[in-house]
Design an enzyme around this catalytic site. Structure first.
Site, PDB file in Angstrom:
ATOM      1  N   ASN A  32      -8.458  11.436  -8.763  1.00  0.00           N
ATOM      2  CA  ASN A  32      -8.672  12.474  -7.750  1.00  0.00           C
ATOM      3  C   ASN A  32      -7.324  13.131  -7.494  1.00  0.00           C
ATOM      4  OD1 ASN A  32      -7.625  10.212  -6.109  1.00  0.00           O
ATOM      5  ND2 ASN A  32      -8.151  11.501  -4.368  1.00  0.00           N
ATOM      6  N   HIS A  43      -2.801  20.382 -10.855  1.00  0.00           N
ATOM      7  CA  HIS A  43      -3.076  18.990 -11.209  1.00  0.00           C
ATOM      8  C   HIS A  43      -1.787  18.245 -11.538  1.00  0.00           C
ATOM      9  CE1 HIS A  43      -7.474  19.381 -11.401  1.00  0.00           C
ATOM     10  NE2 HIS A  43      -7.214  20.626 -11.771  1.00  0.00           N
TER      11      HIS A  43
END
Length: 184
Positions: A32, A43
């Protein structure tokens, strides 16, 4: 850009966009997003995360990209998503139900986009999301179920700096094994 304490706090429970598209060789799947990722929208954004260096050292990218260059992955046939979309400070804040539901949502993403390989970054996340308590790092014999038969599943070590079980070289070696199998 280093997020402020206020930006990090505001990122809790937010989501970030997947880097995903058609014809991917590999769809990398984190557990996550962390708070740095939530605050920046990128990310694997926290300094110390070894995803970007491992990706380069393994030969997936021609140079080491930074989190703010994640869009370049699509041109290389690579993408990024997460098992659970919710941003947290640590993965241990996630519930078993979130992993299970995240696994179901991941199957739907794979059915839609059909990457050649889904690479899940974290053995614990794979075990929790798909009920495979004995899974080990590397290629998985069992697929995800549903209409995902064309996608191979590979589990890689979690690149977080908090993962003391693997060095950067060890993570890059596992990424390289995957890259070599995709190139065959």
């Amino acid at each position: 850009m280093k997020p402020t304490a206020q930006q990090l706090a505001a990122a809790q429970d937010s989501t970030i966009a997947d880097v995903i598209g058609p014809d991917l060789r590999v769809l990398f799947c984190g557990i996550n997003p962390g708070l740095w990722s939530g605050a920046t929208g990128h990310h694997f954004a926290r300094p110390g995360n070894r995803f970007w260096p491992a990706l380069h050292r393994s030969g997936f990218t021609p140079r080491q990209l930074g989190p703010d260059e994640q869009g370049e992955l699509l041109g290389l046939g690579l993408g990024v998503t997460n098992v659970v979309a919710r941003t947290t400070a640590k993965a241990d804040e996630l519930t078993a139900e979130e992993y299970r539901l995240g696994g179901e949502a991941l199957v739907q993403r794979v059915e839609r986009w059909r990457p050649r390989v889904l690479a899940i970054l974290g053995i614990g996340a794979y075990r929790a999301a798909f009920g495979r308590p004995k899974a080990v790092v590397g290629p998985q014999e069992l697929g995800l179920g549903g209409d995902t038969a064309g996608t191979r599943v590979w589990v890689l070590p979690n690149p977080s700096g908090l993962n003391a079980h693997y060095t950067l070289d060890g993570i890059a070696a596992e990424f390289r094994r995957l890259r070599e199998s995709v190139s065959e």
